[in-house]
Write a protein that holds these residues in place. Structure first.
Motif, PDB file in Angstrom:
ATOM      1  N   ALA A  91      40.543  50.036  -4.734  1.00  0.00           N
ATOM      2  CA  ALA A  91      40.683  48.760  -5.427  1.00  0.00           C
ATOM      3  C   ALA A  91      39.858  47.655  -4.756  1.00  0.00           C
ATOM      4  N   THR A  92      40.100  47.423  -3.466  1.00  0.00           N
ATOM      5  CA  THR A  92      39.454  46.291  -2.803  1.00  0.00           C
ATOM      6  C   THR A  92      38.485  46.690  -1.692  1.00  0.00           C
ATOM      7  N   HIS A  93      38.498  47.933  -1.267  1.00  0.00           N
ATOM      8  CA  HIS A  93      37.602  48.375  -0.185  1.00  0.00           C
ATOM      9  C   HIS A  93      36.272  48.841  -0.764  1.00  0.00           C
ATOM     10  N   TRP A  94      35.174  48.321  -0.221  1.00  0.00           N
ATOM     11  CA  TRP A  94      33.856  48.753  -0.662  1.00  0.00           C
ATOM     12  C   TRP A  94      32.809  48.346   0.374  1.00  0.00           C
ATOM     13  N   LEU A  95      31.685  49.038   0.332  1.00  0.00           N
ATOM     14  CA  LEU A  95      30.554  48.759   1.210  1.00  0.00           C
ATOM     15  C   LEU A  95      29.325  48.560   0.341  1.00  0.00           C
ATOM     16  N   SER A  96      28.415  47.727   0.776  1.00  0.00           N
ATOM     17  CA  SER A  96      27.175  47.538   0.023  1.00  0.00           C
ATOM     18  C   SER A  96      25.998  47.657   0.976  1.00  0.00           C
TER      19      SER A  96
END
Length: 117
Positions: free
Chosen positions: A84-89
């Motif tokens: 839901a809220t965890h991500w890497l770019s």
């Protein structure tokens, strides 16, 4: 481990010792390598690309940072995203207009409010 190559057809010799030897390797993320991860507390701030191309991934905010789970799957460390809220770019991995590529990934899918993560 997440490995991405940019070859339309890949023939791999059994003599390969690591993904770094794959021709056309574009991105290699390895949660089992402590040197490939940078932390803020228990959260992963940056996941360093081991392909040699410098395509490191980072979480832009503290809330977006996934967790490292030591020995999380069959004794192997893993990076856990909540879906839901965890991500890497990071920078683009595939060139614009790339017609074909191969992605090899190892993960355990989980259900989070109907979405697979």
């Amino acid at each position: 481990m997440y490995v991405c190559t940019l070859l339309p057809l890949l023939t791999v010799s059994a003599d390969l010792q690591s993904p770094a030897e794959l021709p056309g390797l574009a991105l290699w993320l390895d949660a089992a390598d402590p040197g490939a991860l940078a932390f803020d507390g228990a959260r992963v701030r940056e996941w360093r690309d081991k392909s040699g191309r410098g395509r490191h991934l980072a979480a832009p905010t503290e809330a977006a940072r996934p967790e490292l789970v030591k020995g999380g799957r069959n004794g192997h460390d893993l990076v856990a995203f909540d879906g839901a809220t965890h991500w890497l770019s990071g920078p683009p991995v595939l060139p614009a207009g790339q017609a074909a590529y191969t992605i090899a990934a190892v993960w355990h899918p989980a259900r989070n409010q109907g979405a697979q993560s």
